[in-house]
Design a protein around this motif. Structure first.
Motif, PDB file in Angstrom:
ATOM      1  N   ASP A 181      -1.862   5.793   3.522  1.00 54.27           N
ATOM      2  CA  ASP A 181      -0.986   5.642   4.683  1.00 54.27           C
ATOM      3  C   ASP A 181       0.002   6.806   4.763  1.00 54.27           C
ATOM      4  O   ASP A 181       0.480   7.296   3.740  1.00 54.27           O
ATOM      5  CB  ASP A 181      -0.205   4.329   4.588  1.00 54.27           C
ATOM      6  CG  ASP A 181       0.696   4.122   5.785  1.00 54.27           C
ATOM      7  OD1 ASP A 181       0.169   3.785   6.865  1.00 54.27           O
ATOM      8  OD2 ASP A 181       1.912   4.325   5.664  1.00 54.27           O
ATOM      9  N   SER A 182       0.288   7.223   6.007  1.00 50.68           N
ATOM     10  CA  SER A 182       1.269   8.285   6.218  1.00 50.68           C
ATOM     11  C   SER A 182       2.415   7.829   7.115  1.00 50.68           C
ATOM     12  O   SER A 182       3.272   8.632   7.468  1.00 50.68           O
ATOM     13  CB  SER A 182       0.580   9.507   6.858  1.00 50.68           C
ATOM     14  OG  SER A 182       0.104   9.181   8.160  1.00 50.68           O
ATOM     15  N   ARG A 183       2.422   6.559   7.488  1.00 43.13           N
ATOM     16  CA  ARG A 183       3.413   6.069   8.445  1.00 43.13           C
ATOM     17  C   ARG A 183       4.595   5.381   7.783  1.00 43.13           C
ATOM     18  O   ARG A 183       5.692   5.361   8.336  1.00 43.13           O
ATOM     19  CB  ARG A 183       2.755   5.094   9.431  1.00 43.13           C
ATOM     20  CG  ARG A 183       1.535   5.679  10.134  1.00 43.13           C
ATOM     21  CD  ARG A 183       1.921   6.697  11.170  1.00 43.13           C
ATOM     22  NE  ARG A 183       0.790   7.517  11.588  1.00 43.13           N
ATOM     23  CZ  ARG A 183       0.804   8.326  12.626  1.00 43.13           C
ATOM     24  NH1 ARG A 183       1.878   8.433  13.371  1.00 43.13           N
ATOM     25  NH2 ARG A 183      -0.243   9.066  12.921  1.00 43.13           N
ATOM     26  N   VAL A 184       4.381   4.772   6.627  1.00 45.76           N
ATOM     27  CA  VAL A 184       5.438   4.046   5.936  1.00 45.76           C
ATOM     28  C   VAL A 184       5.882   4.861   4.725  1.00 45.76           C
ATOM     29  O   VAL A 184       5.101   5.101   3.809  1.00 45.76           O
ATOM     30  CB  VAL A 184       4.953   2.644   5.495  1.00 45.76           C
ATOM     31  CG1 VAL A 184       6.058   1.914   4.754  1.00 45.76           C
ATOM     32  CG2 VAL A 184       4.486   1.841   6.704  1.00 45.76           C
ATOM     33  N   ARG A 185       7.142   5.271   4.738  1.00 48.84           N
ATOM     34  CA  ARG A 185       7.624   6.137   3.664  1.00 48.84           C
ATOM     35  C   ARG A 185       7.700   5.408   2.323  1.00 48.84           C
ATOM     36  O   ARG A 185       7.288   5.932   1.285  1.00 48.84           O
ATOM     37  CB  ARG A 185       9.003   6.700   4.030  1.00 48.84           C
ATOM     38  CG  ARG A 185       9.517   7.760   3.058  1.00 48.84           C
ATOM     39  CD  ARG A 185      10.881   8.261   3.492  1.00 48.84           C
ATOM     40  NE  ARG A 185      10.831   8.907   4.796  1.00 48.84           N
ATOM     41  CZ  ARG A 185      10.502  10.176   4.986  1.00 48.84           C
ATOM     42  NH1 ARG A 185      10.186  10.931   3.957  1.00 48.84           N
ATOM     43  NH2 ARG A 185      10.488  10.689   6.205  1.00 48.84           N
ATOM     44  N   ASP A 186       8.238   4.201   2.319  1.00 45.53           N
ATOM     45  CA  ASP A 186       8.375   3.415   1.090  1.00 45.53           C
ATOM     46  C   ASP A 186       7.685   2.067   1.298  1.00 45.53           C
ATOM     47  O   ASP A 186       8.234   1.185   1.963  1.00 45.53           O
ATOM     48  CB  ASP A 186       9.848   3.206   0.732  1.00 45.53           C
ATOM     49  CG  ASP A 186      10.567   4.524   0.462  1.00 45.53           C
ATOM     50  OD1 ASP A 186      10.070   5.297  -0.367  1.00 45.53           O
ATOM     51  OD2 ASP A 186      11.607   4.765   1.097  1.00 45.53           O
ATOM     52  N   LEU A 187       6.503   1.917   0.738  1.00 47.78           N
ATOM     53  CA  LEU A 187       5.725   0.699   0.973  1.00 47.78           C
ATOM     54  C   LEU A 187       6.405  -0.523   0.377  1.00 47.78           C
ATOM     55  O   LEU A 187       6.569  -1.550   1.039  1.00 47.78           O
ATOM     56  CB  LEU A 187       4.323   0.868   0.393  1.00 47.78           C
ATOM     57  CG  LEU A 187       3.336  -0.250   0.721  1.00 47.78           C
ATOM     58  CD1 LEU A 187       3.061  -0.308   2.210  1.00 47.78           C
ATOM     59  CD2 LEU A 187       2.037  -0.063  -0.055  1.00 47.78           C
ATOM     60  N   GLU A 188       6.782  -0.441  -0.892  1.00 45.60           N
ATOM     61  CA  GLU A 188       7.466  -1.529  -1.577  1.00 45.60           C
ATOM     62  C   GLU A 188       6.760  -2.870  -1.343  1.00 45.60           C
ATOM     63  O   GLU A 188       7.367  -3.881  -0.981  1.00 45.60           O
ATOM     64  CB  GLU A 188       8.940  -1.617  -1.132  1.00 45.60           C
ATOM     65  CG  GLU A 188       9.748  -0.380  -1.491  1.00 45.60           C
ATOM     66  CD  GLU A 188      11.206  -0.496  -1.104  1.00 45.60           C
ATOM     67  OE1 GLU A 188      11.546  -1.405  -0.316  1.00 45.60           O
ATOM     68  OE2 GLU A 188      12.005   0.323  -1.589  1.00 45.60           O
ATOM     69  N   GLU A 189       5.460  -2.879  -1.579  1.00 46.77           N
ATOM     70  CA  GLU A 189       4.658  -4.084  -1.414  1.00 46.77           C
ATOM     71  C   GLU A 189       4.230  -4.579  -2.785  1.00 46.77           C
ATOM     72  O   GLU A 189       3.660  -3.821  -3.578  1.00 46.77           O
ATOM     73  CB  GLU A 189       3.419  -3.772  -0.563  1.00 46.77           C
ATOM     74  CG  GLU A 189       2.565  -4.976  -0.238  1.00 46.77           C
ATOM     75  CD  GLU A 189       3.206  -5.906   0.775  1.00 46.77           C
ATOM     76  OE1 GLU A 189       2.886  -7.112   0.776  1.00 46.77           O
ATOM     77  OE2 GLU A 189       4.042  -5.418   1.580  1.00 46.77           O
ATOM     78  N   PRO A 190       4.511  -5.852  -3.126  1.00 48.23           N
ATOM     79  CA  PRO A 190       4.137  -6.377  -4.440  1.00 48.23           C
ATOM     80  C   PRO A 190       2.657  -6.164  -4.751  1.00 48.23           C
ATOM     81  O   PRO A 190       1.789  -6.427  -3.922  1.00 48.23           O
ATOM     82  CB  PRO A 190       4.464  -7.871  -4.312  1.00 48.23           C
ATOM     83  CG  PRO A 190       5.537  -7.941  -3.280  1.00 48.23           C
ATOM     84  CD  PRO A 190       5.202  -6.865  -2.290  1.00 48.23           C
ATOM     85  N   GLY A 191       2.393  -5.647  -5.942  1.00 47.07           N
ATOM     86  CA  GLY A 191       1.028  -5.451  -6.386  1.00 47.07           C
ATOM     87  C   GLY A 191       0.451  -4.089  -6.091  1.00 47.07           C
ATOM     88  O   GLY A 191      -0.597  -3.720  -6.636  1.00 47.07           O
ATOM     89  N   TYR A 192       1.112  -3.304  -5.229  1.00 45.59           N
ATOM     90  CA  TYR A 192       0.619  -1.982  -4.873  1.00 45.59           C
ATOM     91  C   TYR A 192       1.414  -0.896  -5.595  1.00 45.59           C
ATOM     92  O   TYR A 192       2.637  -0.978  -5.672  1.00 45.59           O
ATOM     93  CB  TYR A 192       0.716  -1.747  -3.359  1.00 45.59           C
ATOM     94  CG  TYR A 192      -0.315  -2.486  -2.555  1.00 45.59           C
ATOM     95  CD1 TYR A 192      -1.460  -1.852  -2.090  1.00 45.59           C
ATOM     96  CD2 TYR A 192      -0.151  -3.837  -2.264  1.00 45.59           C
ATOM     97  CE1 TYR A 192      -2.413  -2.534  -1.344  1.00 45.59           C
ATOM     98  CE2 TYR A 192      -1.102  -4.545  -1.523  1.00 45.59           C
ATOM     99  CZ  TYR A 192      -2.235  -3.880  -1.072  1.00 45.59           C
ATOM    100  OH  TYR A 192      -3.176  -4.566  -0.334  1.00 45.59           O
ATOM    101  N   ARG A 193       0.725   0.112  -6.093  1.00 42.45           N
ATOM    102  CA  ARG A 193       1.385   1.211  -6.783  1.00 42.45           C
ATOM    103  C   ARG A 193       0.908   2.546  -6.209  1.00 42.45           C
ATOM    104  O   ARG A 193      -0.259   2.701  -5.854  1.00 42.45           O
ATOM    105  CB  ARG A 193       1.117   1.161  -8.291  1.00 42.45           C
ATOM    106  CG  ARG A 193      -0.359   1.273  -8.653  1.00 42.45           C
ATOM    107  CD  ARG A 193      -0.611   0.945 -10.118  1.00 42.45           C
ATOM    108  NE  ARG A 193      -2.005   1.151 -10.510  1.00 42.45           N
ATOM    109  CZ  ARG A 193      -2.977   0.277 -10.280  1.00 42.45           C
ATOM    110  NH1 ARG A 193      -2.714  -0.858  -9.675  1.00 42.45           N
ATOM    111  NH2 ARG A 193      -4.205   0.537 -10.690  1.00 42.45           N
TER     112      ARG A 193
END
Length: 222
Positions: A181-193
């Motif tokens: 992804d290039s649209r969200v600067r800081d994903l901060e989604e549980p489980g994703y690194r």
């Protein structure tokens, strides 16, 4: 001299529904040059797309005629790491042109399902798969996807914030997820690194803001 295959008639008609003077041609995205695709042919224009034309392309369903930056980056990553998909059943969500699905098939996936609600996109993905000598399975409804998935891939799907809940749905459906992804600067989604950041541009180039040319790669699961 290599003869390029003709553009499938259905795709040629589809692009003209968005841009009456539009046409497709076989080209190789700079971010994943080993995969030729049927994409919008900018040679019909004098210079780059105008702002209005670019906005029209983004607004209309012919997004499949452009290869977005995140798709190129994820496809190239898969080709560079074939062991991640080899022998697995993969679903590519929001497949668009199908570049990620094609890359997964080329890298040895047991089956690749291209999932997109746009029938033109599914037709494009299948045409691009055939162009690259592989097969994919079309799926027009996420809720009717095949069972027993091993891995889900998704690129450039977070431009719409309403798609955010899919991130946890992906984990529930397959456990293993590859996201670009290039649209969200800081994903901060549980489980994703975050596993890396790669610079790339839409192909053909839509002259997007520089911030949208920084693609972040994420993994969930093993």
């Amino acid at each position: 001299m290599t003869t390029l295959p003709p553009v499938p008639a259905g795709l040629a008609d589809a692009i003209r529904r968005t841009l009456p003077r539009g046409r497709l041609a076989v080209s190789r995205p700079a971010g994943c040059p080993s995969l030729p695709l049927y994409l919008f042919d900018p040679r019909i224009l004098e210079g780059p797309l105008s702002h209005d034309e670019a906005q029209a392309v983004v607004a209309e369903p012919a997004y499949w005629s452009f290869c977005w930056a995140s798709g190129q980056v994820l496809a190239q990553w898969i080709l560079d790491h074939p062991q991640v998909v080899a022998g697995r059943r993969v679903l590519d969500f929001g497949s668009g042109s199908g570049i990620v699905a094609v890359a997964a098939a080329r890298a040895g996936a047991a089956e690749v399902i291209a999932c997109d609600m746009d029938e033109d996109a599914l037709a494009a993905a299948q045409a691009n798969a055939a162009l690259n000598g592989v097969r994919i399975t079309p799926c027009s409804d996420w809720h009717r996807r095949p069972a027993s998935l091993d891995l889900i891939t998704a690129a450039d799907v977070l431009y719409d914030k309403d798609n955010r809940p899919f991130l946890q749905a992906f984990r529930a459906a397959a456990g293993n997820v590859l996201l670009a992804d290039s649209r969200v600067r800081d994903l901060e989604e549980p489980g994703y690194r975050v596993t890396g950041t790669v610079s790339a541009t839409t192909w053909p180039d839509l002259n997007e803001f520089e911030e949208f040319n920084q693609v972040r790669l994420y993994r969930a699961g093993g």
